[in-house]
Design a protein around this motif. Structure first.
Motif, PDB file in Angstrom:
ATOM      1  N   GLU A   9       0.584  -1.143  -0.167  1.00 45.60           N
ATOM      2  CA  GLU A   9       0.093  -0.140   0.247  1.00 45.60           C
ATOM      3  C   GLU A   9       0.696   1.646  -0.043  1.00 45.60           C
ATOM      4  OE1 GLU A   9      -3.295   1.017   2.900  1.00 45.60           O
ATOM      5  OE2 GLU A   9      -3.934  -1.574   2.898  1.00 45.60           O
ATOM      6  N   VAL A  10       0.534   2.100  -0.661  1.00 46.59           N
ATOM      7  CA  VAL A  10       0.916   3.523  -0.654  1.00 46.59           C
ATOM      8  C   VAL A  10       0.508   3.891   0.737  1.00 46.59           C
ATOM      9  CG1 VAL A  10       1.344   5.545  -2.016  1.00 46.59           C
ATOM     10  CG2 VAL A  10       0.958   3.492  -3.174  1.00 46.59           C
ATOM     11  N   ILE A  11       2.034   4.778   1.272  1.00 45.69           N
ATOM     12  CA  ILE A  11       1.682   4.772   2.264  1.00 45.69           C
ATOM     13  C   ILE A  11       1.919   6.766   2.529  1.00 45.69           C
ATOM     14  CG2 ILE A  11       2.084   3.154   4.223  1.00 45.69           C
ATOM     15  CD1 ILE A  11       4.504   4.121   5.293  1.00 45.69           C
ATOM     16  N   ALA A  12       2.674   6.927   1.436  1.00 46.53           N
ATOM     17  CA  ALA A  12       2.863   8.291   0.748  1.00 46.53           C
ATOM     18  C   ALA A  12       3.272   8.586  -0.493  1.00 46.53           C
ATOM     19  CB  ALA A  12       4.426   8.903   2.479  1.00 46.53           C
ATOM     20  N   ASP A  13       2.777  10.052  -0.718  1.00 45.12           N
ATOM     21  CA  ASP A  13       2.611  10.081  -2.247  1.00 45.12           C
ATOM     22  C   ASP A  13       3.345  11.530  -2.014  1.00 45.12           C
ATOM     23  OD1 ASP A  13       0.920  11.241  -1.562  1.00 45.12           O
ATOM     24  OD2 ASP A  13      -0.354   9.351  -3.324  1.00 45.12           O
ATOM     25  N   TYR A  25      12.391  13.071   2.817  1.00 42.97           N
ATOM     26  CA  TYR A  25      11.543  13.344   3.385  1.00 42.97           C
ATOM     27  C   TYR A  25      10.790  14.114   2.730  1.00 42.97           C
ATOM     28  CZ  TYR A  25      15.157  13.778   6.970  1.00 42.97           C
ATOM     29  OH  TYR A  25      16.842  13.449   7.853  1.00 42.97           O
ATOM     30  N   PHE A  26       9.278  13.177   2.658  1.00 46.73           N
ATOM     31  CA  PHE A  26       8.241  13.916   2.059  1.00 46.73           C
ATOM     32  C   PHE A  26       7.124  14.922   3.632  1.00 46.73           C
ATOM     33  CE2 PHE A  26       9.223   9.740   0.248  1.00 46.73           C
ATOM     34  CZ  PHE A  26       8.494   9.681  -0.222  1.00 46.73           C
ATOM     35  N   PRO A  27       6.034  15.748   2.494  1.00 46.09           N
ATOM     36  CA  PRO A  27       5.563  16.976   3.366  1.00 46.09           C
ATOM     37  C   PRO A  27       4.347  16.184   4.509  1.00 46.09           C
ATOM     38  CG  PRO A  27       5.359  17.199   1.086  1.00 46.09           C
ATOM     39  CD  PRO A  27       6.360  15.850   1.498  1.00 46.09           C
ATOM     40  N   PRO A  28       4.185  16.428   5.753  1.00 42.70           N
ATOM     41  CA  PRO A  28       3.364  15.475   6.730  1.00 42.70           C
ATOM     42  C   PRO A  28       2.005  15.512   6.292  1.00 42.70           C
ATOM     43  CG  PRO A  28       3.916  17.693   7.669  1.00 42.70           C
ATOM     44  CD  PRO A  28       4.937  17.114   6.311  1.00 42.70           C
ATOM     45  N   GLU A  29       1.628  15.971   4.848  1.00 42.05           N
ATOM     46  CA  GLU A  29       0.029  15.832   4.716  1.00 42.05           C
ATOM     47  C   GLU A  29       0.038  15.098   3.262  1.00 42.05           C
ATOM     48  OE1 GLU A  29       2.654  19.452   2.229  1.00 42.05           O
ATOM     49  OE2 GLU A  29       2.449  18.702   4.588  1.00 42.05           O
ATOM     50  N   VAL A  31       1.564  11.942   3.683  1.00 44.81           N
ATOM     51  CA  VAL A  31       1.740  10.696   4.579  1.00 44.81           C
ATOM     52  C   VAL A  31       0.323   9.782   5.045  1.00 44.81           C
ATOM     53  CG1 VAL A  31       2.842   9.299   6.198  1.00 44.81           C
ATOM     54  CG2 VAL A  31       5.051  11.371   5.033  1.00 44.81           C
ATOM     55  N   ARG A  32       0.409   9.173   5.202  1.00 44.92           N
ATOM     56  CA  ARG A  32      -0.802   8.108   5.536  1.00 44.92           C
ATOM     57  C   ARG A  32      -0.200   8.472   7.559  1.00 44.92           C
ATOM     58  NH1 ARG A  32      -2.993   3.469   3.541  1.00 44.92           N
ATOM     59  NH2 ARG A  32      -3.882   3.292   5.394  1.00 44.92           N
ATOM     60  N   ALA A  81      10.864  20.380   9.310  1.00 39.79           N
ATOM     61  CA  ALA A  81       9.856  20.493  10.396  1.00 39.79           C
ATOM     62  C   ALA A  81       8.740  19.496  10.294  1.00 39.79           C
ATOM     63  CB  ALA A  81      10.002  21.636  10.851  1.00 39.79           C
ATOM     64  N   GLY A  82       8.698  18.330  10.325  1.00 40.11           N
ATOM     65  CA  GLY A  82       7.392  17.845  10.576  1.00 40.11           C
ATOM     66  C   GLY A  82       7.560  16.466   9.927  1.00 40.11           C
ATOM     67  N   TRP A  83       8.550  16.974   8.375  1.00 39.74           N
ATOM     68  CA  TRP A  83       8.844  15.852   7.384  1.00 39.74           C
ATOM     69  C   TRP A  83       8.683  14.907   7.805  1.00 39.74           C
ATOM     70  CZ3 TRP A  83       9.593  18.654   1.973  1.00 39.74           C
ATOM     71  CH2 TRP A  83       8.391  19.639   1.483  1.00 39.74           C
ATOM     72  N   VAL A  84       8.442  13.390   7.208  1.00 34.83           N
ATOM     73  CA  VAL A  84       8.568  12.450   7.435  1.00 34.83           C
ATOM     74  C   VAL A  84       9.435  11.342   6.260  1.00 34.83           C
ATOM     75  CG1 VAL A  84       7.629   9.283   7.992  1.00 34.83           C
ATOM     76  CG2 VAL A  84       5.959  12.166   8.351  1.00 34.83           C
ATOM     77  N   ALA A  85      10.881  10.682   7.008  1.00 41.77           N
ATOM     78  CA  ALA A  85      11.103   9.643   5.761  1.00 41.77           C
ATOM     79  C   ALA A  85      11.077   8.153   6.465  1.00 41.77           C
ATOM     80  CB  ALA A  85      13.146  10.640   6.524  1.00 41.77           C
ATOM     81  N   PHE A  86      11.395   7.489   5.752  1.00 36.21           N
ATOM     82  CA  PHE A  86      11.543   6.002   5.697  1.00 36.21           C
ATOM     83  C   PHE A  86      12.369   5.517   5.298  1.00 36.21           C
ATOM     84  CE2 PHE A  86       7.031   8.225   4.559  1.00 36.21           C
ATOM     85  CZ  PHE A  86       6.522   7.453   5.142  1.00 36.21           C
TER      86      PHE A  86
END
Length: 101
Positions: A9-13, A25-29, A31-32, A81-86
């Motif tokens: 499943e795509v959890i961030a795009d 780093y994905f912007p928080p909006e 990301v699931r 700030a707040g961006w998500v990495a995996f």
């Protein structure tokens, strides 16, 4: 378009990501956040600050500490700030168009 996929499943795009030292780093909006559960794990970076880690959970599969973000980064890293990495089992694709720091 950059995406992060876990357990099929795509959890961030996102239209764009910020890439630092080879990490997207994905912007928080984008990301699931319902797939992330905060853990007690923290690490420190001399110029980014303290990272908060998350277990990634989709369906019956989970990977502890497979996502992180800097909630209150140091001055030089304010843009993430707040961006998500995996990592750790999360497949990230399409980051060629990211903004390279």
């Amino acid at each position: 378009m950059p995406t992060a996929t876990f357990n099929g499943e795509v959890i961030a795009d996102a239209e764009d990501v910020i890439t630092i030292e080879g990490v997207a780093y994905f912007p928080p909006e984008s990301v699931r956040l319902d797939c992330l559960e905060e853990t007690a794990t923290r690490t420190g970076c001399p110029w980014r600050g303290i990272a908060t880690y998350y277990t990634v959970r989709v369906g019956d599969r989970e990977e502890r500490d497979a996502a992180w973000r800097y909630l209150e980064p140091k001055r030089k890293a304010r843009r993430i700030a707040g961006w998500v990495a995996f990592w750790k089992g999360v497949e990230v694709q399409g980051v060629e168009g990211g903004l390279v720091e």
